[in-house]
Design a protein around this motif. Structure first.
Motif, PDB file in Angstrom:
ATOM      1  N   GLY A  70      -2.538  17.596 -42.509  1.00  0.00           N
ATOM      2  CA  GLY A  70      -2.002  16.807 -43.627  1.00  0.00           C
ATOM      3  C   GLY A  70      -2.463  15.365 -43.743  1.00  0.00           C
ATOM      4  N   PRO A  71      -2.213  14.508 -42.755  1.00  0.00           N
ATOM      5  CA  PRO A  71      -2.527  13.075 -42.882  1.00  0.00           C
ATOM      6  C   PRO A  71      -4.029  12.775 -43.032  1.00  0.00           C
ATOM      7  CG  PRO A  71      -0.962  13.457 -41.094  1.00  0.00           C
ATOM      8  CD  PRO A  71      -1.457  14.794 -41.514  1.00  0.00           C
ATOM      9  N   ILE A  72      -4.895  13.693 -42.528  1.00  0.00           N
ATOM     10  CA  ILE A  72      -6.340  13.416 -42.615  1.00  0.00           C
ATOM     11  C   ILE A  72      -7.069  14.418 -43.516  1.00  0.00           C
ATOM     12  CG2 ILE A  72      -6.512  12.255 -40.373  1.00  0.00           C
ATOM     13  CD1 ILE A  72      -7.482  14.921 -39.173  1.00  0.00           C
ATOM     14  N   LYS A  73      -6.301  15.114 -44.357  1.00  0.00           N
ATOM     15  CA  LYS A  73      -6.906  16.173 -45.181  1.00  0.00           C
ATOM     16  C   LYS A  73      -8.003  15.636 -46.091  1.00  0.00           C
ATOM     17  CE  LYS A  73      -5.750  20.200 -47.969  1.00  0.00           C
ATOM     18  NZ  LYS A  73      -6.997  20.118 -48.731  1.00  0.00           N
ATOM     19  N   THR A  74      -7.795  14.444 -46.659  1.00  0.00           N
ATOM     20  CA  THR A  74      -8.799  13.871 -47.569  1.00  0.00           C
ATOM     21  C   THR A  74     -10.121  13.638 -46.839  1.00  0.00           C
ATOM     22  OG1 THR A  74      -7.031  12.753 -48.795  1.00  0.00           O
ATOM     23  CG2 THR A  74      -9.286  11.982 -49.153  1.00  0.00           C
ATOM     24  N   ARG A  75     -10.027  13.093 -45.624  1.00  0.00           N
ATOM     25  CA  ARG A  75     -11.245  12.840 -44.826  1.00  0.00           C
ATOM     26  C   ARG A  75     -11.911  14.154 -44.424  1.00  0.00           C
ATOM     27  NH1 ARG A  75      -8.954   9.575 -40.054  1.00  0.00           N
ATOM     28  NH2 ARG A  75     -11.038   9.894 -39.146  1.00  0.00           N
ATOM     29  N   VAL A  76     -11.101  15.138 -44.083  1.00  0.00           N
ATOM     30  CA  VAL A  76     -11.645  16.443 -43.667  1.00  0.00           C
ATOM     31  C   VAL A  76     -12.363  17.114 -44.826  1.00  0.00           C
ATOM     32  CG1 VAL A  76     -11.036  18.770 -42.893  1.00  0.00           C
ATOM     33  CG2 VAL A  76      -9.953  16.780 -41.830  1.00  0.00           C
ATOM     34  N   ASP A  77     -11.752  17.073 -46.018  1.00  0.00           N
ATOM     35  CA  ASP A  77     -12.387  17.665 -47.212  1.00  0.00           C
ATOM     36  C   ASP A  77     -13.730  16.991 -47.494  1.00  0.00           C
ATOM     37  OD1 ASP A  77     -10.276  19.362 -47.502  1.00  0.00           O
ATOM     38  OD2 ASP A  77      -9.283  18.213 -49.108  1.00  0.00           O
ATOM     39  N   GLU A  78     -13.778  15.672 -47.342  1.00  0.00           N
ATOM     40  CA  GLU A  78     -15.019  14.932 -47.580  1.00  0.00           C
ATOM     41  C   GLU A  78     -16.092  15.324 -46.563  1.00  0.00           C
ATOM     42  OE1 GLU A  78     -17.791  12.166 -49.164  1.00  0.00           O
ATOM     43  OE2 GLU A  78     -16.110  13.326 -49.955  1.00  0.00           O
ATOM     44  N   TRP A  79     -15.677  15.509 -45.309  1.00  0.00           N
ATOM     45  CA  TRP A  79     -16.634  15.908 -44.289  1.00  0.00           C
ATOM     46  C   TRP A  79     -17.143  17.329 -44.512  1.00  0.00           C
ATOM     47  CZ3 TRP A  79     -19.838  13.824 -41.023  1.00  0.00           C
ATOM     48  CH2 TRP A  79     -19.676  12.489 -40.666  1.00  0.00           C
ATOM     49  N   GLN A  80     -16.292  18.188 -44.983  1.00  0.00           N
ATOM     50  CA  GLN A  80     -16.744  19.545 -45.312  1.00  0.00           C
ATOM     51  C   GLN A  80     -17.786  19.509 -46.421  1.00  0.00           C
ATOM     52  OE1 GLN A  80     -12.884  21.652 -45.892  1.00  0.00           O
ATOM     53  NE2 GLN A  80     -13.574  23.015 -44.261  1.00  0.00           N
ATOM     54  N   ARG A  81     -17.545  18.652 -47.407  1.00  0.00           N
ATOM     55  CA  ARG A  81     -18.500  18.507 -48.511  1.00  0.00           C
ATOM     56  C   ARG A  81     -19.832  17.950 -48.000  1.00  0.00           C
ATOM     57  NH1 ARG A  81     -20.780  14.979 -51.791  1.00  0.00           N
ATOM     58  NH2 ARG A  81     -19.886  13.175 -50.707  1.00  0.00           N
ATOM     59  N   LEU A  82     -19.760  16.909 -47.162  1.00  0.00           N
ATOM     60  CA  LEU A  82     -20.976  16.271 -46.645  1.00  0.00           C
ATOM     61  C   LEU A  82     -21.798  17.227 -45.779  1.00  0.00           C
ATOM     62  CD1 LEU A  82     -19.667  12.714 -45.640  1.00  0.00           C
ATOM     63  CD2 LEU A  82     -21.254  13.250 -47.493  1.00  0.00           C
ATOM     64  N   LEU A  83     -21.123  17.972 -44.910  1.00  0.00           N
ATOM     65  CA  LEU A  83     -21.840  18.879 -44.011  1.00  0.00           C
ATOM     66  C   LEU A  83     -22.464  20.047 -44.769  1.00  0.00           C
ATOM     67  CD1 LEU A  83     -19.369  18.918 -40.979  1.00  0.00           C
ATOM     68  CD2 LEU A  83     -21.575  17.750 -41.119  1.00  0.00           C
ATOM     69  N   THR A  84     -21.770  20.540 -45.782  1.00  0.00           N
ATOM     70  CA  THR A  84     -22.334  21.608 -46.617  1.00  0.00           C
ATOM     71  C   THR A  84     -23.561  21.105 -47.361  1.00  0.00           C
ATOM     72  OG1 THR A  84     -20.144  22.606 -46.916  1.00  0.00           O
ATOM     73  CG2 THR A  84     -21.838  23.225 -48.501  1.00  0.00           C
ATOM     74  N   LEU A  85     -23.457  19.888 -47.906  1.00  0.00           N
ATOM     75  CA  LEU A  85     -24.583  19.272 -48.615  1.00  0.00           C
ATOM     76  C   LEU A  85     -25.744  19.032 -47.661  1.00  0.00           C
ATOM     77  CD1 LEU A  85     -25.856  17.905 -51.087  1.00  0.00           C
ATOM     78  CD2 LEU A  85     -24.598  15.806 -50.496  1.00  0.00           C
ATOM     79  N   PHE A  86     -25.442  18.542 -46.459  1.00  0.00           N
ATOM     80  CA  PHE A  86     -26.483  18.279 -45.462  1.00  0.00           C
ATOM     81  C   PHE A  86     -27.215  19.575 -45.102  1.00  0.00           C
ATOM     82  CE2 PHE A  86     -28.355  17.762 -41.337  1.00  0.00           C
ATOM     83  CZ  PHE A  86     -28.765  16.440 -41.293  1.00  0.00           C
TER      84      PHE A  86
END
Length: 290
Positions: A70-86
């Motif tokens: 919950g508290p870090i969901k926004t950061r986790v979602d962003e990292w999932q996006r970045l790693l998929t893009l990478f």
């Protein structure tokens, strides 16, 4: 107790995510100079980066599936996006590099540029884009920044579409040469390209004659005046005209091919005339022997 468990769970996830973030802050792409070219670069090995990427994807997926995210969901979602893009960008990047390296040596030959002008223009477009991207990466080699920068993935996708088109056209071009002179089917694409890249140099076919003709080791060309250049042994370098005089077998037997046979124009055309002269000369000699 519930609050304590929740806090411990969140702290554990925060620690894992922090490790992922810290690892990517210091991870850089290996950039190598390409041959002796000035300001031209290629990517070095990516095995370590691929291993880090795989680990990061697993760790971030684990965090995302936890009930404490919950508290870090926004950061986790962003990292999932970045790693998929990478991941997608790296795949496109390596495909682009592999095809660019293959075609770069081909389209550096003026004869190929002259014979395939449309494809040469397309390759020049890709070449310019590739060199520009690699120069930027050489200046700022941080892996995550380089591969997730806006427009980089799209640039590689566009380049790869052009390179794929060039490769198809190149294959069709080689096939057209083989249709005219079917003995070219005995040569690999690279061997045939080596000949076509030097169409103005008839001597370029000599190393490949054994594959095209079972019993021809080399062709004998008429000697021109000796050049001023010297060989490694200090002897004057031999210069040849375009006049084809004879064919020589692996055993050293020589058969004259008659007069007026010249290695001019498209290589598939004059090699076809050599083949015709081979048949007629052997036919004539067989009749004379009888």
């Amino acid at each position: 107790q519930n609050v304590s468990g929740q806090a411990s769970g969140e702290a554990a996830l925060e620690t894992i995510l922090k490790k992922v973030e810290d690892a990517w802050k210091i991870t850089e792409l290996i950039v190598l100079p390409h041959r002796d070219a000035k300001d031209v670069f290629i990517l070095g090995g990516t095995d370590e980066i691929q291993a880090l990427l795989d680990d990061s994807i697993i760790n971030v997926s684990t965090i995302a599936s936890s009930r404490y995210v919950g508290p870090i969901k926004t950061r986790v979602d962003e990292w999932q996006r970045l790693l998929t893009l990478f991941n997608e960008t790296l795949d496109q990047w390596m495909t682009c590099q592999r095809n660019w390296l293959y075609l770069e040596s081909i389209f550096s030959a003026p004869d190929i540029q002259r014979q395939l002008p449309a494809e040469a223009r397309m390759f020049t477009q890709v070449d310019k884009s590739w060199k520009e991207i690699m120069r930027k990466v050489n200046r700022l080699p941080n892996a995550l920044r380089a591969a997730t920068h806006p427009g980089v993935l799209e640039a590689f996708q566009s380049n790869n579409a052009l390179l794929e088109q060039i490769l198809k056209c190149l294959e069709a071009y080689l096939e057209s040469k083989r249709v005219i002179f079917p003995r070219f089917y005995f040569l690999s694409n690279d061997e045939l390209l080596e000949i076509l890249a030097q169409t103005r140099n008839p001597q370029a076919v000599q190393p490949h004659l054994r594959k095209c003709f079972d019993a021809i080791s080399r062709l004998e060309f008429a000697l021109a005046t000796q050049g001023e250049e010297k060989t490694a042994e200090g002897e004057p370098e031999k210069l040849y005209t375009n006049d084809v005089l004879a064919m020589i077998s692996p055993e050293g037997e020589k058969v004259s091919l008659g007069k007026g046979l010249k290695a001019r124009g498209n290589v598939e055309d004059w090699l076809g005339k050599v083949e015709e002269a081979m048949f007629s000369s052997l036919r004539r000699m067989c009749k004379a022997a009888i």
